[in-house]
Design a protein around this motif. Structure first.
Motif, mmCIF file in Angstrom:
data_model
loop_
_atom_site.group_PDB
_atom_site.id
_atom_site.type_symbol
_atom_site.label_atom_id
_atom_site.label_comp_id
_atom_site.label_asym_id
_atom_site.label_seq_id
_atom_site.Cartn_x
_atom_site.Cartn_y
_atom_site.Cartn_z
ATOM 1 N N UNK A 173 -23.705 58.394 16.755
ATOM 2 C CA UNK A 173 -24.303 57.422 17.677
ATOM 3 C C UNK A 173 -23.533 57.449 19.074
ATOM 4 N N UNK A 174 -24.580 57.573 20.008
ATOM 5 C CA UNK A 174 -23.873 57.867 21.501
ATOM 6 C C UNK A 174 -23.082 56.550 21.950
ATOM 7 N N UNK A 175 -22.116 56.887 22.365
ATOM 8 C CA UNK A 175 -21.275 55.552 22.804
ATOM 9 C C UNK A 175 -22.309 54.605 24.074
ATOM 10 N N UNK A 176 -23.101 55.363 24.811
ATOM 11 C CA UNK A 176 -23.879 54.503 25.414
ATOM 12 C C UNK A 176 -24.983 53.666 24.770
ATOM 13 N N UNK A 177 -25.233 53.819 23.526
ATOM 14 C CA UNK A 177 -26.084 52.774 22.633
ATOM 15 C C UNK A 177 -24.935 51.612 22.287
ATOM 16 N N UNK A 178 -23.848 51.940 21.998
ATOM 17 C CA UNK A 178 -22.958 50.848 21.842
ATOM 18 C C UNK A 178 -22.669 50.121 22.748
ATOM 19 N N UNK A 179 -22.521 50.660 24.129
ATOM 20 C CA UNK A 179 -22.083 49.893 25.025
ATOM 21 C C UNK A 179 -23.485 49.003 25.729
ATOM 22 N N UNK A 180 -24.589 49.480 25.557
ATOM 23 C CA UNK A 180 -26.166 48.927 26.024
ATOM 24 C C UNK A 180 -26.125 47.707 24.967
ATOM 25 N N UNK A 181 -25.857 47.800 23.850
ATOM 26 C CA UNK A 181 -26.122 46.653 22.902
ATOM 27 C C UNK A 181 -25.271 45.519 23.001
ATOM 28 N N UNK A 182 -23.730 45.740 23.227
ATOM 29 C CA UNK A 182 -22.976 44.796 23.731
ATOM 30 C C UNK A 182 -23.403 44.073 25.151
ATOM 31 N N UNK A 183 -23.655 44.935 25.942
ATOM 32 C CA UNK A 183 -23.936 44.365 27.237
ATOM 33 C C UNK A 183 -25.149 43.602 27.232
ATOM 34 N N UNK A 184 -26.131 43.969 26.564
ATOM 35 C CA UNK A 184 -27.330 43.120 26.083
ATOM 36 C C UNK A 184 -27.188 41.708 25.586
ATOM 37 N N UNK A 185 -26.357 41.649 24.419
ATOM 38 C CA UNK A 185 -26.246 40.404 23.897
ATOM 39 C C UNK A 185 -25.181 39.489 24.929
#
Length: 400
Positions: free
Chosen positions: A340-352
Motif C-alpha cells: 500500500x503506497x504511503x501516499x494512500x495512508x497519508x491521504x486517508x489520515x488527512x481526509x479524516x
C-alpha cells in the motif's frame, strides 16, 4: 510564529537545522535533502498521532509533559527509529543484534530486505494495537460528544459490555491471520497476540492507577494554589464552566503508565514509516535522522495542541484522529500481503482530520450564532428598567 509557539517548536527547529546540516557535512547534499524529505513525510503522515497523543498528554501534569519532549524524544529517535528495527530483525531473522547492526552498517540492502521480511509481524503488532485504540474510543460509554451520531450512539451503548472491544479485536486478528496473511499466518498471529497483550496491559495498568485517584490530590492542591494566588493579587478566582468537567491530571505511577502508553502508540505509528523509508534511502542514520526530526515536530505539535486547548475548541478533531487510526489499522492488515503506497495512508489520515476540523468549525459557528441571538434577545428584554433607562445586561453563564 508567536513567542509561545516558538518556545514549543524551538527545539524542533534547532534539531532540524543541526540534522540537515550534519547530514550534508558528514554525508552529502543528497543526504541532507533526503533527511528533509523524510522529516516532511513523517510529519504529514503522523498528524493524527499528534492529536491522539494530545488527548492523553493533557491528562498529565507539566512535569510529564516536559518529559515527553525530552526523554520521549530520545526514545522516539534512537529507540523506535534506530534500535527497535534492529531488534525486530534480530527476532524475526533469528540473528544476533550485533550481526544485525553490522548488516545495517555494512550491507544496508540486505538489512532492508530482512526488515521487509519482518513487515508482517510489524504490521500485525502495530495494526492490532491501533485497532484496539480505535475500538475503545467507539465503545467508550463516557464519551458525550458524538460526530457521527447514528453510528456512534449505538456503539456507545453497546460499550456497557466491557469485553466487546477485546472480542472484536481477537476476531479481527483471527480473520487477518487466516484469510489475509498468506504464508505468514503463524508470524501474524504471534505478533498480533503480543500487540493485543501489550495494549491491554499498558492501558489497563494506567487506568488502574488513575481509578485509585492518583493525581487527584495534586490537582486539588494546584487548584488551591491558583485560588490563593488569585486572592493575593486581589482577584476573584475564575469560576469553572458548568458544562466542562474539571480534568484530573495524572501523576506518579498513573502518569508513568500513561507515558509508557504514549511511547507504545508512537511505536505503532512509526513501524511502517521505518520500513517504508528504505524506499527512499538505505542509510540507517539518514533514516533515523529524518524520521527523528519528524518525531520532534509531532511531539512539539502535541504539546502545542494541549497548551492551546485546541481539542476543546475543535471538538471533533479527536474523532477524526481515531477514525484515521482505524483506517490505518486496516491498511496495515492489507499491507501484510499487498503493498500500500504511503501516499494512500497519508491521504486517508488527512481526509479524516480535515473533515473533523471542518465539522468542528461549523459547530463552533452555529453555537456562536445561537449564543449571540440569545444574548441579543435577553438584552432587548432587559431594556427599560426603573425610570425607563435602559441598563446594559451582564452576560452570566453563557454556554460555549
Amino acid at each position: 510564529m508567536g513567542v509561545h509557539a516558538l518556545r514549543i517548536f524551538g527545539w524542533s527547529l534547532a534539531i532540524t537545522a543541526i540534522g540537515v546540516a550534519g547530514a550534508g557535512v558528514i554525508g552529502s547534499p543528497r543526504d541532507a535533502a533526503i533527511v528533509a524529505i523524510l522529516a516532511v513525510l513523517e510529519i504529514s503522515l503522523s498528524f493524527d498521532n499528534a492529536v491522539i497523543n494530545a488527548t492523553i498528554l493533557r491528562r498529565m501534569n507539566p512535569f510529564w509533559q516536559k518529559l515527553f519532549l525530552t526523554l520521549g524524544v530520545v526514545i522516539a529517535v534512537f529507540g523506535m527509529r534506530l534500535l527497535f528495527p534492529i531488534i525486530i530483525v534480530a527476532l524475526t531473522a533469528h540473528l544476533g543484534p550485533i550481526k544485525v547492526f553490522d548488516l545495517a552498517l555494512n550491507d544496508s540492502a540486505q538489512y532492508a530486505e530482512k526488515l521487509g521480511d519482518a513487515h508482517p509481524a510489524i504490521a500485525a503488532f502495530g495494526g492490532i494495537f491501533l485497532f484496539m485504540l480505535f475500538l475503545d474510543f467507539l465503545f467508550d460509554t463516557e464519551r458525550d460528544v458524538q460526530w457521527i451520531k447514528k453510528l456512534e450512539e449505538p456503539l456507545r451503548r453497546a460499550g456497557q459490555l466491557d469485553v466487546i472491544p477485546t472480542v472484536i479485536g481477537l476476531v479481527a486478528l483471527l480473520v487477518v491471520g487466516e484469510a489475509f496473511s498468506g504464508d505468514h499466518t503463524q508470524q501474524v498471529l504471534t505478533a498480533g497476540v503480543a500487540g493485543l497483550a501489550t495494549y491491554l496491559g499498558v492501558r489497563g495498568l494506567g487506568e488502574f492507577f488513575e481509578s485509585r485517584g492518583v493525581g487527584a490530590d495534586a490537582d486539588e492542591d494546584e487548584d488551591a494554589d491558583d485560588d490563593a494566588a488569585a486572592e493575593g493579587a486581589g482577584k476573584t478566582a475564575a469560576p469553572r464552566s458548568s458544562g466542562q468537567p474539571k480534568l484530573v491530571l495524572a501523576t506518579g505511577r498513573a502518569a508513568a503508565f500513561l507515558f509508557l502508553y504514549l511511547e507504545v502508540i508512537d511505536a505503532s505509528f512509526s513501524f511502517d514509516g521505518v520500513v517504508g523509508a528504505f524506499a527512499i534511502s538505505q542509510n540507517i542514520f539518514v533514516i533515523a535522522t529524518g524520521l527523528g526530526i519528524g518525531a520532534m515536530y509531532i511531539r512539539s505539535l502535541t504539546v502545542y495542541l494541549v497548551r492551546r486547548g485546541t481539542l476543546s475548541e475543535y471538538i471533533y478533531l479527536e474523532h477524526g484522529a481515531h477514525y484515521a487510526i482505524g483506517a490505518l489499522a486496516i491498511i496495515l492488515a492489507i499491507s501484510i500481503e499487498t503493498e500500500v503506497p504511503e501516499i494512500v495512508t497519508g491521504l486517508v489520515g488527512v481526509a479524516f482530520i480535515g473533515l473533523a476540523l471542518v465539522s468542528s468549525i461549523r459547530h463552533r459557528r452555529r453555537h456562536a450564532d445561537a449564543d449571540a441571538d440569545a444574548d441579543s434577545t435577553g438584552s432587548t428584554r432587559g431594556d427599560g428598567g426603573e425610570g425607563g433607562q435602559g441598563q446594559p445586561r451582564e452576560a452570566v453563564g453563557a454556554p460555549l
